[in-house]
Design an enzyme around this catalytic site. Structure first.
Site, PDB file in Angstrom:
ATOM      1  N   PRO A   2      52.480  27.743  59.759  1.00  0.00           N
ATOM      2  CA  PRO A   2      52.593  28.686  58.645  1.00  0.00           C
ATOM      3  C   PRO A   2      52.971  30.082  59.144  1.00  0.00           C
ATOM      4  CG  PRO A   2      50.371  27.727  58.766  1.00  0.00           C
ATOM      5  CD  PRO A   2      51.133  27.265  59.950  1.00  0.00           C
ATOM      6  N   LYS A  26      42.632  34.031  61.030  1.00  0.00           N
ATOM      7  CA  LYS A  26      41.462  33.176  60.842  1.00  0.00           C
ATOM      8  C   LYS A  26      41.416  32.614  59.420  1.00  0.00           C
ATOM      9  CE  LYS A  26      36.468  33.119  61.348  1.00  0.00           C
ATOM     10  NZ  LYS A  26      35.270  33.886  61.668  1.00  0.00           N
ATOM     11  N   ILE A  59      54.956  24.581  56.103  1.00  0.00           N
ATOM     12  CA  ILE A  59      55.646  23.299  56.116  1.00  0.00           C
ATOM     13  C   ILE A  59      54.726  22.307  55.423  1.00  0.00           C
ATOM     14  CG2 ILE A  59      56.534  21.439  57.569  1.00  0.00           C
ATOM     15  CD1 ILE A  59      57.172  23.607  59.658  1.00  0.00           C
TER      16      ILE A  59
END
Length: 100
Positions: A2, A26, A59
């Site tokens: 990402p 995080k 994705i």
């Protein structure tokens, strides 16, 4: 992997950037690329009060519930670290489908 890109009109000298990067990383994923663009000329709702716009690329599909949860996590971090109220933040979530 990402990718999260955050654009904000909050000046960079008012932000502990490393702390913000770690918090966003995080919140999204262990393997995420985070880019901060601070001090960007930005008007949101007709004013230049602290605001931010983000783009999250992933994705694979992101479900509506994941989208809502992720948006809230990022918004909470931006409120805490940049003093950007949730109503002055917008996150565009997009997913990429790779055909091999």
């Amino acid at each position: 992997m990402p990718v999260l890109v955050i654009n904000s009109n909050v000046p960079s000298d008012r932000v502990e950037q490393s702390d913000l990067l770690q918090a966003l990383s995080k919140a999204i994923s262990q393997y995420v690329l985070v880019t901060l663009n601070l001090g960007v000329p930005l008007s949101f709702g007709g004013t230049e009060e602290p605001a931010a716009y983000g783009t999250l690329l992933s994705i694979g599909a992101i479900s509506p519930s994941q989208n809502k949860n992720t948006s809230k996590l990022v918004s909470d971090i931006l409120q805490a670290k940049l003093s950007v109220p949730p109503k002055r933040f917008y996150l565009s979530v997009r997913w990429l489908c790779l055909l091999v």
